[in-house]
Scaffold this active site. Structure first.
Site, PDB file in Angstrom:
ATOM      1  N   GLU A  81     -49.462 -28.438 -19.667  1.00 26.54           N
ATOM      2  CA  GLU A  81     -47.996 -28.319 -19.716  1.00 26.54           C
ATOM      3  C   GLU A  81     -47.480 -27.520 -18.521  1.00 26.54           C
ATOM      4  O   GLU A  81     -48.039 -26.478 -18.176  1.00 26.54           O
ATOM      5  CB  GLU A  81     -47.595 -27.630 -21.024  1.00 26.54           C
ATOM      6  CG  GLU A  81     -46.293 -28.122 -21.582  1.00 26.54           C
ATOM      7  CD  GLU A  81     -46.348 -29.592 -21.978  1.00 26.54           C
ATOM      8  OE1 GLU A  81     -45.795 -30.420 -21.225  1.00 26.54           O
ATOM      9  OE2 GLU A  81     -46.949 -29.924 -23.011  1.00 26.54           O
ATOM     10  N   HIS A  82     -46.429 -28.034 -17.890  1.00 22.89           N
ATOM     11  CA  HIS A  82     -45.856 -27.431 -16.683  1.00 22.89           C
ATOM     12  C   HIS A  82     -46.871 -27.430 -15.535  1.00 22.89           C
ATOM     13  O   HIS A  82     -46.803 -26.585 -14.645  1.00 22.89           O
ATOM     14  CB  HIS A  82     -45.345 -26.003 -16.958  1.00 22.89           C
ATOM     15  CG  HIS A  82     -44.076 -25.983 -17.771  1.00 22.89           C
ATOM     16  ND1 HIS A  82     -42.827 -26.127 -17.203  1.00 22.89           N
ATOM     17  CD2 HIS A  82     -43.878 -25.857 -19.102  1.00 22.89           C
ATOM     18  CE1 HIS A  82     -41.908 -26.073 -18.159  1.00 22.89           C
ATOM     19  NE2 HIS A  82     -42.514 -25.914 -19.315  1.00 22.89           N
ATOM     20  N   SER A 107     -39.636 -36.903 -24.387  1.00 23.87           N
ATOM     21  CA  SER A 107     -39.233 -37.594 -23.170  1.00 23.87           C
ATOM     22  C   SER A 107     -38.391 -38.849 -23.369  1.00 23.87           C
ATOM     23  O   SER A 107     -38.726 -39.941 -22.915  1.00 23.87           O
ATOM     24  CB  SER A 107     -40.459 -37.920 -22.309  1.00 23.87           C
ATOM     25  OG  SER A 107     -40.007 -38.260 -21.020  1.00 23.87           O
ATOM     26  N   SER A 108     -37.262 -38.649 -24.021  1.00 22.70           N
ATOM     27  CA  SER A 108     -36.291 -39.746 -24.114  1.00 22.70           C
ATOM     28  C   SER A 108     -35.711 -40.042 -22.735  1.00 22.70           C
ATOM     29  O   SER A 108     -35.298 -41.175 -22.462  1.00 22.70           O
ATOM     30  CB  SER A 108     -35.171 -39.387 -25.087  1.00 22.70           C
ATOM     31  OG  SER A 108     -34.361 -38.345 -24.575  1.00 22.70           O
ATOM     32  N   SER A 109     -35.683 -39.044 -21.857  1.00 18.25           N
ATOM     33  CA  SER A 109     -35.071 -39.259 -20.539  1.00 18.25           C
ATOM     34  C   SER A 109     -35.892 -40.243 -19.705  1.00 18.25           C
ATOM     35  O   SER A 109     -35.344 -41.180 -19.134  1.00 18.25           O
ATOM     36  CB  SER A 109     -34.870 -37.937 -19.794  1.00 18.25           C
ATOM     37  OG  SER A 109     -36.076 -37.242 -19.637  1.00 18.25           O
ATOM     38  N   GLY A 135     -38.449 -33.189 -26.694  1.00 12.63           N
ATOM     39  CA  GLY A 135     -39.687 -32.905 -25.967  1.00 12.63           C
ATOM     40  C   GLY A 135     -40.605 -34.106 -25.915  1.00 12.63           C
ATOM     41  O   GLY A 135     -41.746 -34.014 -25.481  1.00 12.63           O
ATOM     42  N   ASP A 140     -43.811 -37.730 -17.143  1.00 14.42           N
ATOM     43  CA  ASP A 140     -43.113 -38.507 -18.173  1.00 14.42           C
ATOM     44  C   ASP A 140     -42.917 -39.964 -17.761  1.00 14.42           C
ATOM     45  O   ASP A 140     -43.123 -40.884 -18.550  1.00 14.42           O
ATOM     46  CB  ASP A 140     -41.743 -37.878 -18.472  1.00 14.42           C
ATOM     47  CG  ASP A 140     -41.881 -36.473 -19.030  1.00 14.42           C
ATOM     48  OD1 ASP A 140     -43.012 -36.025 -19.280  1.00 14.42           O
ATOM     49  OD2 ASP A 140     -40.832 -35.810 -19.199  1.00 14.42           O
TER      50      ASP A 140
HETATM   51  P1  ADP Z   1     -36.124 -35.272 -23.526  1.00 16.01           P
HETATM   52  O1  ADP Z   1     -36.530 -36.082 -22.338  1.00 16.01           O
HETATM   53  O2  ADP Z   1     -37.153 -34.274 -23.921  1.00 16.01           O
HETATM   54  O3  ADP Z   1     -35.732 -36.111 -24.701  1.00 16.01           O
HETATM   55  P2  ADP Z   1     -34.013 -34.495 -21.729  1.00 16.01           P
HETATM   56  O4  ADP Z   1     -33.010 -33.397 -21.777  1.00 16.01           O
HETATM   57  O5  ADP Z   1     -34.919 -34.571 -20.572  1.00 16.01           O
HETATM   58  O6  ADP Z   1     -34.828 -34.414 -23.113  1.00 16.01           O
HETATM   59  O7  ADP Z   1     -33.266 -35.891 -21.824  1.00 16.01           O
HETATM   60  C1  ADP Z   1     -32.315 -36.116 -22.834  1.00 16.01           C
HETATM   61  C2  ADP Z   1     -31.078 -36.779 -22.221  1.00 16.01           C
HETATM   62  O8  ADP Z   1     -31.383 -38.146 -21.905  1.00 16.01           O
HETATM   63  C3  ADP Z   1     -29.932 -36.847 -23.177  1.00 16.01           C
HETATM   64  O9  ADP Z   1     -29.145 -35.658 -23.121  1.00 16.01           O
HETATM   65  C4  ADP Z   1     -29.149 -38.054 -22.661  1.00 16.01           C
HETATM   66  O10 ADP Z   1     -28.355 -37.692 -21.541  1.00 16.01           O
HETATM   67  C5  ADP Z   1     -30.258 -38.973 -22.160  1.00 16.01           C
HETATM   68  N1  ADP Z   1     -30.621 -39.958 -23.193  1.00 16.01           N
HETATM   69  C6  ADP Z   1     -31.821 -40.108 -23.778  1.00 16.01           C
HETATM   70  N2  ADP Z   1     -31.811 -41.146 -24.654  1.00 16.01           N
HETATM   71  C7  ADP Z   1     -30.566 -41.660 -24.619  1.00 16.01           C
HETATM   72  C8  ADP Z   1     -29.905 -42.742 -25.305  1.00 16.01           C
HETATM   73  N3  ADP Z   1     -30.548 -43.491 -26.208  1.00 16.01           N
HETATM   74  N4  ADP Z   1     -28.612 -42.993 -25.001  1.00 16.01           N
HETATM   75  C9  ADP Z   1     -27.968 -42.239 -24.087  1.00 16.01           C
HETATM   76  N5  ADP Z   1     -28.518 -41.221 -23.441  1.00 16.01           N
HETATM   77  C10 ADP Z   1     -29.803 -40.911 -23.679  1.00 16.01           C
HETATM   78 MG    MG Z   2     -36.828 -35.365 -20.348  1.00 12.26          MG
END
Ligand code: ADP
Ligand code: MG
Length: 381
Positions: free
Chosen positions: A29-30, A122-124, A120, A166
């Site tokens: 991590e990191h 990685s939705s981003s 955490g 990620d």
């Molecule tokens: P993580 O990657 O751990 O989930 P991040 O802060 O890196 O957290 O990314 C989350 C951001 O990604 C959200 O604040 C949003 O801007 C964007 N995001 C992720 N999934 C979606 C989605 N389904 N629709 C719109 N924005 C999203």
């Molecule tokens: Mg992220």
């Protein structure tokens, strides 16, 4: 998704669907932005994007999760600035594609994500990679370039100085295996996980406001450590280059906080190799112990944990059948990952949920971490 796409945009002719998974990092991590090693697994939680040509010169993006639509003439995409909005992720990716010589075609996009935001997991990166595939819509780009392009979108456009883990695992994930990534050479190898264990992610359901600024601060602190070390050892270009057995002799070069940050990165990079070796030998207790060492290092040396994560780890370690547990992802909230016997899963779920709700008043979401395939087109949707 086709039906919902048609309702939203009026027609679903020519619609194609792309998928990019979230991930859980087992250890390391990191370390990615320090060019060390990481060991993530792609999850079956993924972001899906349905797309079809719009035919009217516009790019439209709808996020089901945000219930929000944004649109731009495609001719204006290249000159958009950061909006501090979720569309920064797809727009940043679109601009990187333009920079790489791919025109952004007029299109409609429907985003449906199963990767919980800010968890955490990685939705981003799942959003970046699925967006890139949707914009390319069948045009080929080598997978490593795709990963690097999505990372650049997050670093340069969103403003988050993240490493490559990620995006890389969202693309190179494989069923049934973890993936050890060398974040300097950008090569990877599949790592077989031993039989008789399973991994669960437990979501704290919080993400503290500090997360982004603290991440940027850690990146800077690691850089400061490298500058001080390099003044005497010019061959050290990143903390990856410092072997753990030589770290003691460097300690005098580093002031207190910087010393602890560097010690985390140096020991954590070594732990990835140890964990992979333990995994290949089926040394379950050894793997678990390394996960706990990793968490303690993140908690005390790197200081990116928080009360919720520490509670989940400490409580998990008291539950029968658990080998190890640690925070996963950037920290300051998000999720833990716990390694346990498969037969322990039902009572683990019950006990950790009750304990967490009793303490913080929120029921934590729990996800199985079944190693899944990396991003691609979904043919039968
Ligand atoms: P993580 O990657 O751990 O989930 P991040 O802060 O890196 O957290 O990314 C989350 C951001 O990604 C959200 O604040 C949003 O801007 C964007 N995001 C992720 N999934 C979606 C989605 N389904 N629709 C719109 N924005 C999203
Ligand atoms: Mg992220």
């Amino acid at each position: 998704m086709t039906e919902d796409f048609r309702k939203l945009f009026g027609s679903s002719e020519g619609v194609r669907v792309y998928r990019a998974p979230g991930r859980v990092n087992l250890i390391g991590e990191h370390t990615d932005y320090n060019l060390g090693f990481v060991l993530p697994v792609a999850l079956n939680l993924a972001t899906y994007i349905a797309t079809a040509p719009s035919g009217d010169g516009m790019l439209r993006i709808y996020s089901e999760d945000r219930r929000e639509m944004r649109q731009w003439p495609v001719t204006g995409i290249a000159s958009l600035g950061r909006a501090r909005h979720w569309t920064d992720y797809p727009v940043g990716v679109a601009q990187q594609l333009i920079g790489a010589g791919f025109a952004i075609e007029p299109a409609n996009l429907l985003i449906r994500s199963r990767v919980p935001e800010g968890s955490g997991l990685s939705s981003s990166a799942a959003l970046e990679v699925s967006s890139a595939l949707a914009f390319l819509n069948g045009r080929a780009l080598p997978p490593l370039e795709l990963a690097r392009l999505c990372q650049r979108a997050e670093v340069q456009f969103v403003g988050m100085p993240c490493g490559i883990m990620d995006q890389y695992i969202s693309i190179f994930g494989r069923e049934r295996t973890a993936v050890e990534i060398d974040c300097r050479s950008l090569e990877h190898r599949d790592v077989q996980l031993p039989a008789g264990v399973t991994f669960l992610a437990v979501n704290t359901m919080v993400k503290h406001a500090l997360a982004r600024s603290a991440y940027q601060e850690r990146v800077q602190e690691c850089l400061a450590a490298v500058i001080r070390i390099r003044a005497q050892f010019p061959l050290v270009e990143s903390l990856r280059d410092v072997p753990p057995d030589q770290f003691r002799s460097l300690e005098r070069l580093l002031p207190g906080v910087i010393l602890r940050r560097a010690r985390h990165v140096v020991t954590e990079t070594a732990r990835v190799g140890q964990f992979v070796a333990a995994s290949e030998q089926g040394a379950l207790d050894g793997m678990g112990a390394l996960m706990v060492e990793s968490h303690r290092s993140l908690q005390h040396d790197y200081e990116v944990s928080c009360a919720e994560l520490d509670f989940l780890v400490d409580r998990a370690l008291e539950i029968e059948g658990v080998f190890g547990s640690r925070m996963t992802g950037g920290g300051f909230g998000g999720s833990t990952v716990t390694m346990l016997r498969p037969d322990a899963v039902p009572h683990f779920r019950r006990q950790i949920s009750e304990a967490y709700e009793g303490k913080f008043g929120v029921v934590p979401a729990i996800y199985p971490c079944e190693p899944s395939a990396g991003a691609g087109e979904v043919k039968d949707f």
